[in-house]
Motif scaffolding. Structure first.
Motif, mmCIF file in Angstrom:
data_model
loop_
_atom_site.group_PDB
_atom_site.id
_atom_site.type_symbol
_atom_site.label_atom_id
_atom_site.label_comp_id
_atom_site.label_asym_id
_atom_site.label_seq_id
_atom_site.Cartn_x
_atom_site.Cartn_y
_atom_site.Cartn_z
ATOM 1 N N ALA A 15 -28.513 30.823 -28.587
ATOM 2 C CA ALA A 15 -28.401 32.192 -28.077
ATOM 3 C C ALA A 15 -29.125 33.167 -28.997
ATOM 4 O O ALA A 15 -29.775 34.115 -28.535
ATOM 5 N N ASP A 39 -21.845 25.101 -24.851
ATOM 6 C CA ASP A 39 -22.166 25.346 -23.446
ATOM 7 C C ASP A 39 -23.554 24.786 -23.155
ATOM 8 O O ASP A 39 -24.573 25.447 -23.353
ATOM 9 N N MET A 74 -25.621 26.772 -20.441
ATOM 10 C CA MET A 74 -26.249 27.983 -20.948
ATOM 11 C C MET A 74 -27.462 27.649 -21.806
ATOM 12 O O MET A 74 -28.498 28.336 -21.731
ATOM 13 N N SER A 98 -27.880 35.453 -23.457
ATOM 14 C CA SER A 98 -27.765 35.214 -24.898
ATOM 15 C C SER A 98 -26.703 36.114 -25.515
ATOM 16 O O SER A 98 -25.975 35.696 -26.426
ATOM 17 N N ASN A 129 -24.281 30.515 -33.131
ATOM 18 C CA ASN A 129 -24.856 30.019 -31.878
ATOM 19 C C ASN A 129 -26.368 30.197 -31.973
ATOM 20 O O ASN A 129 -26.914 31.231 -31.605
ATOM 21 N N GLY A 155 -23.556 34.390 -24.981
ATOM 22 C CA GLY A 155 -23.402 33.290 -25.923
ATOM 23 C C GLY A 155 -23.025 33.761 -27.315
ATOM 24 O O GLY A 155 -22.212 33.134 -28.002
#
Length: 498
Positions: free
Chosen positions: A382, A462, A465, A355, A379, A358
């Motif tokens: 994250a 992503d 992720m 995270s 984000n 991210g």
């Protein structure tokens, strides 16, 4: 069902052979092969765990079908199956979540080498989990040392080079102490298989012979593995290694490599030395004091950091202190708490490093607090994963970290010495407050809104992720909300571990 007994060896062999194959493949194919092998190992570990849970007994697999001293043994029971499954899951999610950053940090020409190292690390982790032979354990300790150093240095930047040198120096010192300890044990007992050593060790204790060299061997192995797992004050390599490695490497190092060394130490205490002997040994008191010191020092160092990854790294020093504190209590309850916290910390730290990656991706690739203001809005996935990880480290109910602290407190109350009970309870309270200080500060920074910024604009870029982070969040909350089933599994595994 008999074929299932071959799966632990097949898993180790598959990882080792895949490491060789990946060395001649390009990066894309090496990545596909590695993910396939790790996933296959995850399913095989689940089958092994199901098998031993149904049969309620451990099994020994003799490689080559030759008995000692010519052959080598793998032993697996509930605890080995549970940790092999958990380690494979965390490895899969760590690499999956860090793939995008990995492709940015490492040149395409060297990407296949990264997956070679990942496969070697997976083989070493499984081997340390399953092996019933001390020399084999030492061989894979060295393989894991090389692999861990490789995933730090492969980034090729100045700071990662320096971090890998620090790691290698400390790790080789630890390896040297372990080798001397194993040599002493072999000289005293004449055996390398763990079960045979335990029988000889019990005879030595009964006869009163060679107590000084035997105690020295235990101390050397304990300190060597403590150095490799970054117990305070042997943690100097950890902050730089975790901070300057790529995100997947940071997740693997914090969640798997250090935990595999601790798992090996617990195995040696149970299966080589014997609980009755180790609980009476003063070495546990030293580990207890180092663990207590690590809980405080790691937290104080984390408070002083302005870099998110370095803060998480120093937090790991404190959390490793928790594990050694539990071991040092010298009780079965303390061991159970320590074993559960290995899982709890692994699920949390891999999530936090991913995270953090991210959050930095949407903050100019920086982990400095000044750049991270409002990052959780840019984000959201994250940001939420970091929130869950932070709550777990502080010990908020419904998270894995809360259950860990409850079991540590219960183990402290059951400790045979009052001074350990008092010190543990006080330190748990102080450490929890310190954890709250630096994690709340980080949460305030990443959730502080910035005028004019686009809410969630970069949070879905992503996909891999995102999948990894959601899976880690679920894993953490599962450990927190269904802890009774997990603890019952671990308790049964520890009884079978002897």
């Amino acid at each position: 069902m008999e074929f299932i007994r071959n799966l632990p060896f097949i898993g180790i062999f598959l990882c080792m052979s895949t490491g060789v194959i990946n060395s001649v493949l390009d990066g894309k194919w090496a990545k596909k092969v590695s993910f396939t092998v790790i996933t296959a190992n995850l399913f095989m570990s689940i089958l092994v765990l199901y098998y031993v849970w149904q049969t309620k007994q451990s099994y020994i697999y003799v490689m080559g079908h030759h008995p000692a001293p010519w052959g080598n043994e793998i032993r697996f029971g509930i605890l080995e199956g549970a940790f092999a499954t958990f380690f494979c899951l965390i490895m899969l999610l760590s690499v999956l979540g860090g793939v995008k950053r990995l492709e940015e940090d490492i040149s395409e020409k060297r990407s296949n080498l990264y997956y070679v190292l990942v496969n070697l690390l997976m083989a070493a982790i499984l081997a340390l989990t399953y092996t019933n032979d001390l020399f084999t354990a030492y061989v894979f300790v060295e393989i894991m040392t090389i692999g861990a150093c490789g995933i730090i240095v492969i980034r090729g930047e100045g700071r990662s080079l320096l971090a890998s040198v620090k790691y290698m120096i400390m790790s080789l010192l630890g390896s040297g102490l372990i080798l001397i300890g194993l040599t002493l044990i072999y000289d005293l007992t004449g055996h390398l298989l763990m079960s045979n050593i335990q029988e000889a060790a019990q005879q030595l204790v009964k006869s009163g012979q060679y107590q000084v060299p035997f105690t020295s061997a235990i101390a050397l192995i304990s300190v060597g593995l403590a150095m490799k797992s970054a117990l305070f004050p042997f943690h100097s390599w950890l902050p730089d290694a975790y901070t300057y490695a790529t995100s997947a490497s940071s997740a693997i190092l914090s969640s798997l490599v250090s935990k595999a060394y601790i798992f090996l130490l617990i195995k040696i205490y149970y299966r080589v030395i014997g609980l009755s002997i180790i609980f009476q040994n003063k070495i546990l008191n030293i580990l207890f004091l180092f663990g207590i010191a690590g809980m405080i020092f790691g937290s104080l160092s984390a408070i002083r950091q302005d870099d998110l990854k370095k803060m998480i790294a120093y937090s790991s020093v404190a959390q490793i202190g928790y594990i050694y504190m539990g071991i040092g209590l010298g009780t079965t309850a303390g061991m159970l708490a320590a074993v559960f916290h290995i899982m709890s910390h692994a699920a949390s730290k891999s999530m936090m490093f991913l995270s953090a990656s991210g959050l930095s991706q949407v903050s100019g690739r920086s982990c400095n607090y000044r750049k991270l203001i409002g990052a959780a809005h840019r984000n959201r996935i994250a940001g939420f994963a970091f929130l869950v990880g932070a709550f777990s480290m502080v010990g908020i109910p419904m998270t894995a970290g809360y259950i860990s602290k409850v079991y540590f407190a219960q183990a402290a109350i059951q400790a045979p010495y009052q001074f350990k009970m008092i010190i543990t309870v006080i330190t748990l309270g102080i450490s929890t407050i310190l954890n709250a200080v630096y994690f709340i500060r980080a949460l305030i920074v990443i959730y502080q809104p910035l005028k004019g910024q686009k809410q969630g604009a970069d949070g879905r870029r992503d996909f891999r992720m995102a999948v990894a982070l959601w899976a880690l969040v679920v894993t953490n909350l599962f450990l927190g909300m269904h802890s009774d089933a997990v603890v019952d599994l671990l308790r049964a595994g520890l009884r079978m571990f002897c």
